[in-house]
Design a protein around this motif. Structure first.
Motif, PDB file in Angstrom:
ATOM      1  N   GLN A   1      41.797  30.302  42.218  1.00  0.00           N
ATOM      2  CA  GLN A   1      41.472  31.258  41.154  1.00  0.00           C
ATOM      3  C   GLN A   1      39.916  30.778  40.044  1.00  0.00           C
ATOM      4  O   GLN A   1      39.832  31.615  38.879  1.00  0.00           O
ATOM      5  CB  GLN A   1      42.619  31.717  40.130  1.00  0.00           C
ATOM      6  N   THR A   2      39.691  29.541  40.252  1.00  0.00           N
ATOM      7  CA  THR A   2      38.655  28.678  39.459  1.00  0.00           C
ATOM      8  C   THR A   2      37.804  29.798  39.504  1.00  0.00           C
ATOM      9  O   THR A   2      37.642  29.482  40.900  1.00  0.00           O
ATOM     10  CB  THR A   2      39.126  27.247  39.497  1.00  0.00           C
ATOM     11  N   SER A   3      36.594  29.509  39.084  1.00  0.00           N
ATOM     12  CA  SER A   3      35.615  30.108  39.602  1.00  0.00           C
ATOM     13  C   SER A   3      33.976  29.271  40.245  1.00  0.00           C
ATOM     14  O   SER A   3      34.009  28.678  39.922  1.00  0.00           O
ATOM     15  CB  SER A   3      34.654  31.198  38.074  1.00  0.00           C
ATOM     16  N   PRO A   4      33.639  29.805  41.415  1.00  0.00           N
ATOM     17  CA  PRO A   4      32.896  29.278  42.433  1.00  0.00           C
ATOM     18  C   PRO A   4      32.070  28.935  40.901  1.00  0.00           C
ATOM     19  O   PRO A   4      30.954  27.889  41.843  1.00  0.00           O
ATOM     20  CB  PRO A   4      33.007  29.755  43.492  1.00  0.00           C
ATOM     21  N   ALA A   5      30.966  29.927  40.420  1.00  0.00           N
ATOM     22  CA  ALA A   5      29.925  29.883  39.839  1.00  0.00           C
ATOM     23  C   ALA A   5      30.084  30.950  39.077  1.00  0.00           C
ATOM     24  O   ALA A   5      30.197  31.500  38.911  1.00  0.00           O
ATOM     25  CB  ALA A   5      28.726  30.424  40.882  1.00  0.00           C
ATOM     26  N   GLN A   6      29.137  30.633  38.224  1.00  0.00           N
ATOM     27  CA  GLN A   6      28.037  31.022  36.695  1.00  0.00           C
ATOM     28  C   GLN A   6      27.025  31.916  37.232  1.00  0.00           C
ATOM     29  O   GLN A   6      26.410  31.339  37.999  1.00  0.00           O
ATOM     30  CB  GLN A   6      28.126  30.910  35.801  1.00  0.00           C
ATOM     31  N   ILE A   7      26.743  33.141  36.867  1.00  0.00           N
ATOM     32  CA  ILE A   7      26.000  33.561  36.983  1.00  0.00           C
ATOM     33  C   ILE A   7      25.727  34.639  36.450  1.00  0.00           C
ATOM     34  O   ILE A   7      26.033  35.116  35.088  1.00  0.00           O
ATOM     35  CB  ILE A   7      26.361  35.075  38.279  1.00  0.00           C
TER      36      ILE A   7
ATOM     37  N   GLY B   1      30.942  35.282  35.313  1.00  0.00           N
ATOM     38  CA  GLY B   1      31.731  34.142  36.457  1.00  0.00           C
ATOM     39  C   GLY B   1      31.558  34.869  37.890  1.00  0.00           C
ATOM     40  O   GLY B   1      32.491  36.561  37.342  1.00  0.00           O
ATOM     41  N   VAL B   2      31.592  34.754  38.539  1.00  0.00           N
ATOM     42  CA  VAL B   2      32.468  34.758  39.845  1.00  0.00           C
ATOM     43  C   VAL B   2      33.614  34.822  40.022  1.00  0.00           C
ATOM     44  O   VAL B   2      34.456  33.700  39.323  1.00  0.00           O
ATOM     45  CB  VAL B   2      31.837  34.568  41.058  1.00  0.00           C
ATOM     46  N   GLY B   3      34.381  35.420  40.791  1.00  0.00           N
ATOM     47  CA  GLY B   3      35.754  35.123  40.898  1.00  0.00           C
ATOM     48  C   GLY B   3      35.906  34.508  41.857  1.00  0.00           C
ATOM     49  O   GLY B   3      35.356  33.850  42.416  1.00  0.00           O
ATOM     50  N   GLY B   4      37.645  33.819  41.721  1.00  0.00           N
ATOM     51  CA  GLY B   4      37.980  32.908  42.638  1.00  0.00           C
ATOM     52  C   GLY B   4      37.624  33.053  44.017  1.00  0.00           C
ATOM     53  O   GLY B   4      38.124  34.976  44.043  1.00  0.00           O
ATOM     54  N   VAL B   5      38.069  32.379  44.534  1.00  0.00           N
ATOM     55  CA  VAL B   5      38.571  32.894  45.971  1.00  0.00           C
ATOM     56  C   VAL B   5      39.768  33.480  46.589  1.00  0.00           C
ATOM     57  O   VAL B   5      40.084  32.390  45.904  1.00  0.00           O
ATOM     58  CB  VAL B   5      38.054  31.866  46.744  1.00  0.00           C
TER      59      VAL B   5
END
Length: 599
Positions: A390-396, A414-418
């Motif tokens: 659930q960790t964000s893959p990237a900050q936007i 941040g992008v939501g987790g997978v």
């Protein structure tokens, strides 16, 4: 409704809510309230997509009706994505001018083992779309009337101009600039209201003539548009109708891109409408990718009506300019690919941040976005990839300029987790797969002469499309299956040409074995039938005189018609021989292949 900043994202998705449009109303007036009470929607989430190529109709036309296996010059991922509504779901309604919703899934793109995750950043907006589209338009059409536009291309242009005129309303204005060997204002910019008949007459009198001085045509078009800025009651836009094959003046993409960018800075957008089988899609895609630009293609009769009926006021309605999206991958990961924008619109910093610049975003019937993949960072080459969970893959980070007010805005999150991928993200993943497979397979066919491996890659892609649980892929299945059938024939896996390609069996160089009932041909003559519909007879037989007889032909799955004659001949094959015959008139030509363009 309120436009205050709210937090509406979870670990599964992100929404970046930026500033509200100047035209939106916080409180509906009485008329708006009555409309709302009656069931009309005043403000809704509106689909938005980036400018640039909006379809791959030219590639589809040359794929389904053109070559055995077509080149990929007019195949763009942006155009392929643009033919599908890829709006990603958000956790709440988009209530601002420009919103981004993000979702992530595990990547499984063939040949890209380095990709661990596939992330979609979808675009959305909640402006009052009807009010936005209602702003008056001053439309200056810039028409290529060069020799390459004669016949069907110019007919498509006239259909497009008449379809555009049909959409224009009181308050809108229209003018026409034409270019060939000379560049002139064919119709001064005038009010549409009360002048429709005169405008249609001006459209009807456009004739093909001369070379392709596109630089001069755009130059006069922008000069006319700058003068119109003083008269325009709303938006001012150039609409370029062309096969994008300039041969006079500065013919470089950079030159045209500079013209378009300068025009956009003055408030003049550029929509390119491509026509003709010789359309240079690569050049058009680059030119249309700049600020204020978008690109569409007209192939068949009625294409113009279909396009302008649904998209005219979208294609002239810019929502945002200079959209910059910066991707900062999570620790242990790097951006391994960005999909949905041309290469020239991306940059990478030393710290691994990748910035994508989108010239403009427009209203659209199909929601757009960009996509990127993440893979393990080189520093973890000998370590397992970090589990994101659930960790964000990237900050936007996002910045853009409001197309209405001209004000700049920024935001980040941040992008939501997978999580479980929504259908439209899986559709985008499959479209990226399709684009990468077609590009590599067709490229290897044309550059390396590969045939068997091309068939196997297209066959595998066909199976992936058939197995995918996504809607709206009928056209993609048809395209890939058609190319697969041709690849099977070329690789020797199929003994006969696919039905839709059967007419290509006539292409090649032939020797006349015998004939009857046909003039200007003799035994021993050589006949060259080309993919460009040329039927050339070289008088080389016993009674030949060395002349060349140049004609054009039309062909379908059963018959060949030599233009400007009464000859409509049924063709049949027997090994390397082809028989052209007309049973009613007794005309017949028996030919033997001596060379094939695909041998």
């Amino acid at each position: 409704m309120s436009f205050s900043r709210v937090s509406l994202f979870t670990t599964a998705s992100l929404a970046l809510f930026l500033s509200s449009p100047a035209s939106a109303q916080d409180v509906p007036d009485e008329d708006e309230q009555e409309a709302a009470d009656a069931g009309s929607i005043i403000v809704t989430a509106t689909r938005v997509r980036q400018g640039g190529a909006q379809d791959i109709k030219h590639f589809r036309s040359v794929s389904l009706d053109g070559d055995f296996l077509p080149p990929t010059s007019s195949l763009t991922l942006e155009g392929l994505l643009g033919e599908h509504d890829l709006t990603l779901p958000s956790t709440g309604d988009c209530t601002q001018l420009f919103c981004i919703s993000s979702h992530a899934m595990e990547a499984s793109l063939p040949g890209r083992e380095q990709d661990a995750y596939f992330v979609g950043l979808g675009f959305d907006s909640a402006i009052d779309a009807d009010a936005y589209r209602a702003e008056p338009v001053s439309l200056i059409a810039v028409v290529d009337r060069s020799g390459s536009m004669s016949g069907s291309p110019l007919e498509r242009v006239k259909e497009g101009l008449n379809s555009a005129l049909k959409q224009l309303r009181p308050g809108d204005r229209m003018g026409i600039v034409i270019y060939g060997s000379e560049t002139v204002v064919h119709l001064p910019v005038t009010d549409v209201d009360g002048n429709e008949a005169a405008i249609r007459q001006a459209i009807a009198t456009i004739e093909s003539n001369g070379s392709t001085a596109m630089e001069a045509g755009l130059e006069l078009g922008y000069k006319t548009a700058v003068e119109e800025l003083k008269q325009s009651r709303g938006k001012t836009r150039l609409m370029l109708f062309t096969d994008e094959n300039p041969n006079v003046g500065n013919t470089s993409a950079e030159g045209f891109m500079g013209q378009a960018t300068r025009g956009s800075r003055m408030g003049i957008g550029l929509t390119t409408i491509g026509v003709g089988v010789h359309f240079d899609g690569a050049l058009a895609s680059r030119v249309s990718s700049v600020r204020g630009g978008n690109l569409f293609f007209l192939d068949d009769e009625d294409d113009a009506a279909k396009l302008f009926d649904t998209e005219f006021y979208n294609m002239v309605s810019e929502v945002a300019h200079d959209v910059a999206i910066t991707i900062d991958p999570a620790e242990g990961y790097k951006v391994t690919g960005v999909f949905g924008v041309p290469d020239g619109l991306m940059s990478e910093a030393d710290d691994g941040l990748v910035t994508v610049t989108i010239g403009s975003a427009f209203l659209s019937s199909n929601g757009g976005g960009i996509y990127f993949s993440l893979g393990k960072d080189a520093e973890r080459e000998f370590l397992p990839a970090r589990e994101l969970g659930q960790t964000s893959p990237a900050q936007i980070a996002v910045s853009y300029t409001d197309a209405l007010s001209g004000q700049s805005h920024t935001d980040s999150d941040g992008v939501g987790g997978v999580a479980k991928a929504p259908e439209r993200l899986r559709a985008a993943h499959l479209l990226v797969d399709q684009y990468l497979t077609l590009s590599s397979a067709l490229g290897d066919y044309h550059q390396k002469g590969e045939r068997k491996s091309v068939f196997h890659r297209l066959d595998a892609l066909s199976q992936r499309i058939a197995a995918a649980d996504v809607e709206g892929f009928e056209n993609e299945a048809e395209l890939v299956d058609s190319l697969k059938g041709r690849a099977a024939y070329l690789a020797g896996y199929a003994g006969e040409l696919p039905r839709e390609m059967r007419h290509f069996g006539v292409v090649g160089t032939w020797r006349v074995l015998r004939h009857r009932g046909v003039d200007d041909i003799g035994r021993g003559d050589r006949v060259e039938i080309t993919k460009d519909n040329e039927f050339i007879t070289y008088r080389e037989g016993r009674y030949g005189d060395g002349d060349e007889i140049f004609q054009y032909f039309e062909v379908n799955e059963k018959r060949l018609h030599i233009e400007d004659t009464d000859l409509v001949l049924r063709y049949t094959f027997n090994g390397d021989r082809m028989r052209l015959s007309d049973g009613r008139e007794g005309s017949e030509i028996l030919l033997e292949r001596i060379e094939s363009e695909d041998s």
